[in-house]
Design a protein around this motif. Structure first.
Motif, PDB file in Angstrom:
ATOM      1  N   ASP A 126       8.025   3.066  -6.974  1.00 21.71           N
ATOM      2  CA  ASP A 126       8.572   1.714  -7.037  1.00 21.71           C
ATOM      3  C   ASP A 126       8.234   0.910  -5.777  1.00 21.71           C
ATOM      4  O   ASP A 126       8.751   1.186  -4.697  1.00 21.71           O
ATOM      5  N   ASN A 127       7.361  -0.048  -5.944  1.00 25.00           N
ATOM      6  CA  ASN A 127       7.014  -0.981  -4.849  1.00 25.00           C
ATOM      7  C   ASN A 127       6.645  -0.285  -3.542  1.00 25.00           C
ATOM      8  O   ASN A 127       7.129  -0.651  -2.471  1.00 25.00           O
ATOM      9  N   VAL A 128       5.812   0.705  -3.650  1.00 27.53           N
ATOM     10  CA  VAL A 128       5.409   1.437  -2.436  1.00 27.53           C
ATOM     11  C   VAL A 128       4.333   0.652  -1.690  1.00 27.53           C
ATOM     12  O   VAL A 128       3.322   0.249  -2.278  1.00 27.53           O
ATOM     13  N   SER A 169       3.536   0.202  -7.995  1.00 27.46           N
ATOM     14  CA  SER A 169       4.621   0.656  -8.882  1.00 27.46           C
ATOM     15  C   SER A 169       4.003   1.280 -10.128  1.00 27.46           C
ATOM     16  O   SER A 169       3.070   0.720 -10.717  1.00 27.46           O
ATOM     17  N   MET A 170       4.506   2.432 -10.520  1.00 26.78           N
ATOM     18  CA  MET A 170       4.031   3.058 -11.758  1.00 26.78           C
ATOM     19  C   MET A 170       4.950   4.222 -12.103  1.00 26.78           C
ATOM     20  O   MET A 170       5.801   4.630 -11.304  1.00 26.78           O
ATOM     21  N   CYS A 177       7.476   0.857   2.904  1.00 24.52           N
ATOM     22  CA  CYS A 177       8.629   0.487   2.083  1.00 24.52           C
ATOM     23  C   CYS A 177       8.389   0.939   0.649  1.00 24.52           C
ATOM     24  O   CYS A 177       7.272   1.291   0.283  1.00 24.52           O
ATOM     25  N   GLY A 178       9.420   0.901  -0.117  1.00 30.05           N
ATOM     26  CA  GLY A 178       9.324   1.370  -1.487  1.00 30.05           C
ATOM     27  C   GLY A 178       9.900   2.771  -1.624  1.00 30.05           C
ATOM     28  O   GLY A 178      10.159   3.447  -0.618  1.00 30.05           O
ATOM     29  N   THR A 179      10.099   3.182  -2.869  1.00 34.46           N
ATOM     30  CA  THR A 179      10.703   4.501  -3.103  1.00 34.46           C
ATOM     31  C   THR A 179       9.916   5.267  -4.162  1.00 34.46           C
ATOM     32  O   THR A 179       9.240   4.673  -5.000  1.00 34.46           O
ATOM     33  N   ILE A 180      10.041   6.576  -4.087  1.00 33.24           N
ATOM     34  CA  ILE A 180       9.489   7.451  -5.116  1.00 33.24           C
ATOM     35  C   ILE A 180      10.602   8.430  -5.479  1.00 33.24           C
ATOM     36  O   ILE A 180      11.259   8.984  -4.576  1.00 33.24           O
ATOM     37  N   ILE A 190      -2.202  -1.478  -8.008  1.00 29.53           N
ATOM     38  CA  ILE A 190      -2.409  -0.914  -9.351  1.00 29.53           C
ATOM     39  C   ILE A 190      -2.764  -2.073 -10.268  1.00 29.53           C
ATOM     40  O   ILE A 190      -1.965  -3.021 -10.452  1.00 29.53           O
ATOM     41  N   ILE A 191      -3.950  -2.005 -10.825  1.00 36.04           N
ATOM     42  CA  ILE A 191      -4.316  -3.114 -11.701  1.00 36.04           C
ATOM     43  C   ILE A 191      -4.079  -2.768 -13.183  1.00 36.04           C
ATOM     44  O   ILE A 191      -4.066  -3.648 -14.031  1.00 36.04           O
TER      45      ILE A 191
END
Lengths: 240, 736
Positions: free
Chosen positions: A7-9, A23-24, A56-59, A209-210
């Motif tokens: 998420d938003n890494v 994000s994926m 930043c961001g989370t996994i 990520i496209i």
């Protein structure tokens, strides 16, 4: 393993953004990460392997968070891009050492080594010294050590780079043998590998990520191959 | 099998460490080149033993061990390089190690591997040394020596070098690393020591920069006598070297392992830090204080004495007379063409070096081109000018030849100005802590080729007399010397820091300070500040020795000797002495309740010996001299000059002791001190009629009569006839 949610890494080296709000969702099965050189594949792999922490961001999954690396490492098998091994030890000794470092229980280690050697078709080479192995065999040895302990998450960074066609076919067969419940995350710039091995895919370009999802779902009907689709995506991304 | 059953519930670090160690060793011992190197090394070691182990004494084993040490270290380093170099094939582990403690375990395994290798070498070398020496020398002696020597010289250095090797192996990826190591080994080896020493000698340098540079390469470590070939007296203590290198090696390894993925810039920075620590450690170990400490009060006398003795043996015969025909004068004109009329000398002792500006005014006896002088070889001449113009000069050990301007004719006045500085002789120190430049030592250029008496004079420190030997006709001397301490010289003080007078025996200048005092129980100890670090050890060692020796002496029924020094003395004065106990053991003695102890490096033995020897003696001037006489060999007794020197030394000490007893004399304003000195002198003279008479004889009496008297007296002493002070006084009066 449960689905992994990225998420938003974001990862930044100086002023360069290696990953930009990535994000994926990575579901159990085989997941291919595709992108040109310098797209940020290895950085994302290293973040997933808990070697580096994102800015930043989370996994996370439903059960574990990457905030607690040890929980992740406990379930992880990892093949780095530049895999090397002590040249003067045998395949068996190398795997034994890896098993000990991974914390496998002593009584199960011999069986585990037999299993992964069989999976990677290295049983006949188990007494050979690492320095005497071919490039493909060393790569298979790398995968073998990653498979030790039946990890739930297997991360393979450019596993087929520099391999001849025969070895690549062998690699694909080997990936097919891996437990269906495990999540196998493969980073590569060779689309055909992903096409044949993986059921999920993500395209990474300049840290973003496209496109991502199940291959069967995202591949348009008018595209003949995944490679054509990938080229179009890259072209669009550059156009933007 | 369930997945949970595969892994341990808790990480087993012990197993991980053993596995790391096993992998290190498997890689290590399977390298064929390692065995080749080991065999080669053993063959070379054997070769050294066959060459050097011929004489049946321990020293040969030691010297051999020094060479072997270098070989072991070279090999250790190479192995270290190999172990470190294995890193490059293990990037996977780099990543995996970062997951957990295993990274640290692996580093520990590498270090342990290096240590084990060093231990193996140590055991092998010990075995070879012992076996080799058993065939040729006393086995027990060799074993004891090997155990203490090889641990310091073989095991520890090997371990350190293996660590450095690991770091180098890690950093330098290609085969170049072995070339790098070869270079490192070379600059650390005795080969380089000797090569660089030739450079040092060739330039006749006393430059601190040179010293740092050359010492940096040698680090004063493996060949502990390197200092002498540099012509300077310091011998870098082994422990300073070891600590420096240990810090260096450990910090280097830590720096390397702290960041696994170096950029080129970081490589550069780490290497820069490596060199900085290296040089920094040397500078620290060579700072002026440490340097002065070791030069004046400790290590290194032997080295320089050896060096000087080499000259002495080459150019002087057994009688101490100059073998003029053997001196390579290189065309030096040995004639004395100048008659000196005055000297103006400015002394500026620095932290380490003695700086001298000396202007000679002399009259030419005839027309001449070159004038030879005698000047101590360690002084580095910066400039010589004749009649205000810079002049050429040639040096050859202690001899100096100065070119004169053209057209000098008989009767012309010539002014020659010498500017030089350098480390003075250890027996004639000249620095801000201690100045003891005696007239029979060529610290000031002497016209002509004259004897260098530094080593021929046993008592060359703590003497306040001009040489008995007439050097010139009367020459007017003006000495400019500002010192924080009381200055003793044979010239009269005419103003603050100015001393003037006529002398035909040169100039003697002595100045040193007792800067510190310590109360130990009821005893006050006065000592030079520079011996602070060792003073406690000296005292403690003495006490410890006193206890153990008490039992020893009691066994033989000698209780008196076992009494502690404190029971006899309420004041201990530690005077600096330049004597190395290996050659000259200066005896301490009592003056009333004051024990005068001499401090020196090897003086510990003499210090303790002295105490036991002296305890029980009833000390007066006669017994002191008598005591000293008993120590003199018959050969020495034939020399009344020597006897006079011995006597004068005690005379000086007696006067000095009074000044020393009052610490205020060693501090504060110089004029006040001098005034108090005069008062104390009067007191001493009043109390000691014997001393009074002797002083009178010295100043007013006939030299020949004194010598005759002392010679007779000496003969009486040897015959067992003792005098009290009263009897001595009568004898003296009779002699007058």
């Amino acid at each position: 393993m449960e689905s992994i949610v990225v998420d938003n890494v974001t990862m930044q080296y100086g002023i360069t953004k290696a990953l930009d709000n990535v994000s994926m969702q990575i579901n159990p099965g085989k997941f291919g990460l595709v992108g040109p050189n310098g797209a940020g594949k290895t950085t994302l792999i290293r973040v997933l392997a808990t070697i580096i922490k994102p800015k930043c961001g989370t996994i996370s999954t439903s059960k574990i968070s990457w905030e607690n690396p040890n929980e992740v490492r406990d379930k992880l098998g990892y093949l780095p891009q530049n895999f090397g091994m002590y040249p003067y030890i045998s395949v068996d000794e190398a795997l034994n050492h890896s098993a000990v470092l991974k914390g496998l229980r002593k009584p199960v280690i011999p069986d585990e080594i037999d299993r992964v050697l069989e999976m990677t078709n290295l049983s006949e080479q188990r007494d050979k010294k690492v320095k005497n192995l071919s490039g493909g065999m060393v790569r298979r040895l790398g995968i073998a050590q990653a498979l030790l302990g039946n990890p739930e998450l297997i991360i393979l960074d450019e596993p087929t780079a520099g391999l001849d066609p025969e070895e690549r076919v062998r690699f694909r067969e080997m990936i097919g043998k891996i437990d269906k419940n495990a999540t196998v995350f493969i980073s590569t710039h060779i689309i055909s590998d992903v096409e044949t091995c993986c059921d999920q895919i993500a395209f990474l370009h300049e840290g973003r990520i496209i496109q991502s999802g199940n291959i069967s779902e995202i591949l348009p009907r008018d595209s003949d191959t995944l490679e054509d689709y990938y080229m179009e995506l890259i072209k669009d991304a550059k156009g933007q | 099998m369930s997945k949970q059953n595969l892994k341990e519930n808790n990480t087993n670090y012990g197993e991980q460490f053993i596995s790391c160690l096993k992998i290190e060793w498997l890689g290590f011992v399977r390298k064929k080149s390692f065995f080749c190197a080991l065999i080669l090394y053993l063959l070379v070691s054997l070769h050294f033993f066959l060459i050097t182990g011929r004489a049946p004494d321990i020293q040969h084993s030691v010297y051999t061990a020094e060479y072997i040490q270098v070989l072991v270290m070279a090999l250790s380093g190479a192995v270290g390089i190999y172990i470190g170099g294995m890193e490059h094939n293990c990037s996977y582990f780099d990543v995996m190690m970062s997951f957990n403690m295993a990274k640290h375990l692996k580093v520990a395994a590498k270090i342990l591997t290096a240590a084990v290798f060093a231990s193996v070498c140590y055991v092998i070398i010990s075995f070879v040394v012992v076996i080799s020496s058993i065939l040729k020398a006393s086995a027990l002696c060799v074993v004891i020596n090997c155990l203490q020597f090889l641990f310091l010289r073989i095991f520890f250095p090997s371990f350190i070098f293996a660590l450095v090797g690991i770091a180098i192996g890690y950093q330098v990826k290609s085969q170049l690393k072995y070339a790098v190591w070869l270079l490192v080994t070379f600059v650390f080896s005795p080969i380089f020591t000797h090569a660089s020493s030739y450079v040092f000698i060739a330039f006749n340098s006393n430059s601190r920069l040179w010293e740092y540079v050359l010492s940096m390469f040698n680090m004063g470590s493996f060949n502990t006598n390197i200092s002498e070939v540099y012509g300077h007296p310091i011998e870098l203590p082994f422990w300073i070297y070891m600590i420096t290198v240990a810090i260096l090696a450990v910090s280097y390894c830590v720096a390397v392992y702290s960041d696994r993925h170096f950029s080129r810039r970081r490589h550069f920075v780490v290497t820069g830090l490596f060199l900085a620590v290296y040089i920094g450690g040397l500078c620290l170990s060579y700072n002026p204080f440490t340097y002065t400490f070791f030069v004046n009060y400790g290590y290194g006398y032997k080295s320089n004495l050896n060096y000087d003795e080499e000259i002495l043996e080459t150019y002087y015969d057994n009688e101490g007379l100059l073998r003029e025909k053997d001196i390579p004068y290189s065309g030096m004109d040995m004639e004395r063409h100048l008659v000196p009329s005055s000297w103006k000398v400015k002394l500026t002792p620095g932290s380490v070096m003695l700086g001298v500006e000396a202007e000679l005014e002399a009259v030419a006896k005839e027309a001449f081109d070159w004038q030879s002088f005698t000047l101590y070889h360690n002084y580095d001449i910066k400039n010589i000018s004749v009649n205000g113009k810079k002049s050429d000069f040639v040096r050859n050990n202690n001899y100096l030849s100065v070119k004169m301007p053209k057209g000098i004719a008989e009767g012309d006045t010539v002014k020659i100005k010498f500017v030089y500085s350098g480390l003075s002789s250890p027996t004639e120190p000249g620095n801000k802590y201690v100045v003891s430049l005696t007239s029979d030592f060529p610290w000031l250029p002497r016209i002509g080729i004259t004897e260098l008496s530094e080593n021929s004079s046993v008592v060359s420190m703590l003497k306040l007399y001009a040489s008995e030997q007439k050097i010139e006709d009367d020459v007017q001397y003006t000495l400019y010397f500002d010192s924080d301490y009381v200055v003793y010289t044979n010239l009269e003080q005419t103003a603050k820091g100015v001393y003037q007078g006529c002398s035909d025996t040169g100039v003697t200048v002595v100045a040193y300070g007792l800067q510190s005092k310590k109360q130990i129980g009821d005893v006050t100890v006065y000592y030079p500040a520079s011996v602070e670090s060792e003073l406690d050890m000296q005292i403690e060692t003495f006490r410890a020795s006193s206890v153990s020796m008490k039992d020893f002496f009691a066994f033989f029924g000698i209780d008196e000797a076992a009494a502690s020094i404190e029971s006899k003395a309420d004041t201990i004065v530690v005077l600096p002495t330049s004597f190395s106990g290996d050659y000259y053991q200066t005896e301490g003695f009592y003056l009333d309740n004051t024990y005068i102890a001499y401090y020196s490096n090897a003086g510990l033995i003499s210090y303790i010996r002295t105490v036991y020897d002296d305890l029980g003696s009833i000390v007066n001037l006669d017994t002191l001299i008598n005591y000293q006489l008993s120590k003199i060999q018959p050969f020495d007794n034939e020399s009344s000059d020597y006897f006079i020197k011995v006597y004068m030394m005690y005379w000086y000490n007696e006067h000095c002791a009074d000044a020393i007893r009052d610490p205020s004399l060693a501090q504060g304003d110089q004029e006040v001190r001098l005034h108090e000195m005069d008062l104390l002198k009067e007191k001493v003279l009043k109390d000691s009629r014997v001393a009074n008479r002797l002083i009178y004889m010295e100043n007013e009496g006939n030299d020949e009569e004194i010598r005759e008297f002392l010679k007779d007296w000496c003969t009486d002493r040897m015959s067992g006839i003792c005098y009290t002070d009263e009897e001595l006084l009568e004898k003296l009066n009779a002699a007058q």
